[in-house]
Design an enzyme around this catalytic site. Structure first.
Site, short mmCIF file in Angstrom:
data_model
loop_
_atom_site.label_atom_id
_atom_site.label_comp_id
_atom_site.label_asym_id
_atom_site.label_seq_id
_atom_site.Cartn_x
_atom_site.Cartn_y
_atom_site.Cartn_z
N CYS A 166 0.80 -1.23 0.00
CA CYS A 166 0.00 0.00 0.00
C CYS A 166 0.83 1.27 0.00
O CYS A 166 0.32 2.34 -0.30
CB CYS A 166 -0.94 -0.03 1.20
SG CYS A 166 -1.85 -1.59 1.28
N HIS A 189 -3.90 6.45 0.72
CA HIS A 189 -4.14 5.06 0.32
C HIS A 189 -5.56 4.69 0.74
O HIS A 189 -5.95 4.91 1.89
CB HIS A 189 -3.12 4.13 0.99
CG HIS A 189 -3.56 2.70 1.00
ND1 HIS A 189 -3.85 2.02 -0.16
CD2 HIS A 189 -3.79 1.83 2.03
CE1 HIS A 189 -4.24 0.79 0.15
NE2 HIS A 189 -4.22 0.65 1.46
N ASN A 202 -10.01 -1.83 -2.00
CA ASN A 202 -8.61 -1.56 -1.69
C ASN A 202 -7.75 -2.33 -2.70
O ASN A 202 -7.63 -3.55 -2.62
CB ASN A 202 -8.31 -2.00 -0.26
CG ASN A 202 -6.86 -1.82 0.15
OD1 ASN A 202 -5.98 -1.68 -0.69
ND2 ASN A 202 -6.61 -1.84 1.44
#
Lengths: 341, 75
Positions: free
Chosen positions: A114, A264, A294
Site C-alpha cells: 500500500c 491510500h 482496496n
C-alpha cells in the site's frame, strides 16, 4: 530536471464481486453493514489465468492509447507488485517485452504494497533528477485475490485486483513538482499482514495448506493472506499523523495549505477516522473506493485519475499523497499536478 | 465523554438497544464482538479519550468494564 506526472490510466479486471454477492456468501453479515464499514460496493477480481503482468500491460496500453505518450520514449520501467507472475524473472522485464519498450530501458520490480505508489514516485523523481532517465513508466499491479481464502470475509470484503500506469516525464522547472518525500518502515509489523507460506522461509506444502477457522469463523491456511485488522488500524493511527507532520515540516507548509488529500484507500471507516482526527475538511479529502475496493499500490493513482476526471484535481494545486500498510511500510509526498492526461 | 456516553456508544457498536450495557457483561457473550467491533472501539477511545489502545490488551479484556478501564474512561 524534475519529474512531472503527465498521465495516469488504470485497469480493473472484468469480473466484479458486489457487496450483495458477498452478503449472500456470508449471511451473518448484511450488505448494508459491509458497505457501511468498508465503503466498498464492488471489487474486481482477476481471472484464474490473469496475472499481475496482464493487468499492468492492460493499464499501460490504455495510457499509450490516449496518444499523449509513446512507448518509444520510455527509458525506465518501475513495476510495483507483491503478486509477481514468477519468482524469477522480474515481472518488469516481461512487461518491457510485451509493451515493446526499448531494450535500452531499465526495468525493475519493487516489492511493496500500500505504500508502493509513493515509493515508486520517489524512485522516479530520483532517476529523473539525477539524469538517469527522462520518461519513467511507473506500473502498480496486484492480484491479492489469488492469496485470499474464499471463506475469509475479513479480506474478501476489502481487497480488489487492479493495475495503474503513471507516466513521469522530465521537466525543466525551478521547483520540484513532486516532493519532498518522507518514508517509514517497521518490520515488526510484518506478521500482521502476511501470506506466511509460499516463499523460501516456508514453502507451500500439504501442511501449509491445512485450513483453520479463526474466532470469527473465517477460514484460512498458511498459503492464504492474513490481515490482523485491529493491529493494522493501530499502526495507521500512529504512522499516518506522524508522517504527515514530518512532511509538512520538511516542505515548510501548513495543513491548511494543502488543497487535496489523497490517502491510500484502505477502507472508508479507517479513512473517515483519520480525516476527522487530522481535522481535514471533508471537501479536501478524496475517496475512490466504492467501485474497486482496496487495490493495494493502485489505490492512489486510481484516486488521482478519478479526481482529475471529476475536476477535483486541478493543475498547479498542492496535493498530499500518503501510502501506508503491509511491511509495515509508509510514505508521504506532495504533488503539484501539471495538466494531466 | 462520560461513562454513560461511552457505554451507549459500545451498545451501538454491538448493535444493542441503548442503555443495555452496564459494565459487568462478558464480551464473549456478544457474537458481534469481533475485529470490526474492536476497531470501532479503538476509534472511539482515540477520538473521545485520546487513548491509543493496544489490540493485544483489548484481546485480554473479559468484560465491558475491562474495556472501559483500558480506555481510561472515568468511573
Amino acid at each position: 530536471m524534475h519529474a512531472s506526472v503527465s498521465a495516469i490510466e488504470y485497469y480493473l479486471p472484468e469480473k466484479a464481486v458486489s457487496t450483495a454477492d458477498l452478503a449472500r456468501e456470508f449471511p451473518e453479515w448484511s450488505a448494508e453493514k459491509i458497505e457501511a464499514k468498508t465503503g466498498i460496493g464492488c471489487r474486481h477480481i482477476a481471472a484464474s489465468d490473469e496475472c499481475s503482468s496482464d493487468l499492468a500491460v492492460a493499464a499501460a496500453q490504455k495510457l499509450f492509447a490516449q496518444g499523449s505518450a509513446h512507448v518509444e520514449e520510455i527509458d525506465y520501467l518501475l513495476l510495483c507488485t507483491q503478486s509477481p507472475d514468477h519468482f524469477l524473472p522480474t515481472t518488469a522485464c516481461l512487461v518491457q517485452n510485451r509493451l515493446g519498450i526499448p531494450t535500452s530501458a531499465g526495468a525493475v520490480d519493487i516489492n511493496l504494497g500500500c505504500s508502493g505508489y509513493v515509493y515508486g514516485l520517489g524512485l522516479a523523481e530520483g532517476l529523473i533528477a539525477t539524469g538517469q532517465a527522462r520518461s519513467v513508466l511507473l506500473l502498480t499491479a496486484e492480484t491479492y485475490s489469488k492469496f485470499m481464502n474464499e471463506r475469509d470475509r475479513s479480506v474478501r470484503t476489502v481487497f480488489g485486483d487492479a493495475a495503474a500506469a503513471t507516466l513521469l516525464r522530465a521537466v525543466d522547472t525551478k521547483e520540484p513538482l513532486l516532493g519532498p518525500f518522507v518514508y517509514g518502515t517497521d518490520g515488526a509489523g510484518g506478521p500482521n499482514l502476511i501470506v506466511p507460506a509460499g516463499g523460501m522461509r516456508q514453502p507451500r506444502s500439504a501442511v501449509s495448506a491445512v485450513e483453520v477457522a479463526d474466532d470469527q469463523g473465517n477460514l484460512r491456511s498458511q498459503d492464504d493472506l492474513f490481515m490482523n485488522g485491529p493491529e493494522i488500524f493501530n499502526f495507521t493511527l500512529s504512522a499516518v499523523p506522524e508522517s504527515i507532520e514530518r512532511l509538512l515540516q520538511k516542505a515548510g507548509v501548513a495543513l491548511e495549505d494543502i488543497e487535496l488529500f489523497v490517502f491510500h484507500q484502505a477502507n472508508r471507516y479507517m479513512l473517515d477516522h483519520l480525516r476527522k482526527r487530522l481535522h481535514i475538511p471533508s471537501e479536501k479529502f478524496y475517496f475512490a473506493l466504492e467501485n474497486c475496493g482496496n487495490t493495494v499500490s493502485s489505490t492512489i493513482p486510481i484516486a488521482l485519475k478519478r479526481a482529475s476526471l471529476e475536476g477535483v484535481l486541478k493543475p498547479g494545486s498542492r496535493v498530499m499523497l500518503v501510502g501506508f500498510g503491509v511491511g509495515y511500510s509508509w510514505g508521504a509526498t506532495l504533488l503539484r499536478p501539471s495538466a494531466m492526461a | 465523554m462520560t461513562r454513560a456516553e461511552f457505554l451507549k456508544s459500545v451498545d451501538e457498536i454491538l448493535e444493542l438497544p441503548p442503555g443495555t450495557l452496564q459494565g459487568p457483561e462478558k464480551l464473549e457473550d456478544f457474537p458481534l464482538w469481533d475485529s470490526t467491533a474492536m476497531i470501532s472501539f479503538m476509534a472511539l477511545a482515540d477520538s473521545n479519550n485520546q487513548t491509543k489502545l493496544a489490540p493485544r490488551a483489548m484481546g485480554a479484556c473479559e468484560t465491558v468494564e475491562d474495556l472501559l478501564r483500558l480506555a481510561k474512561v472515568e468511573q
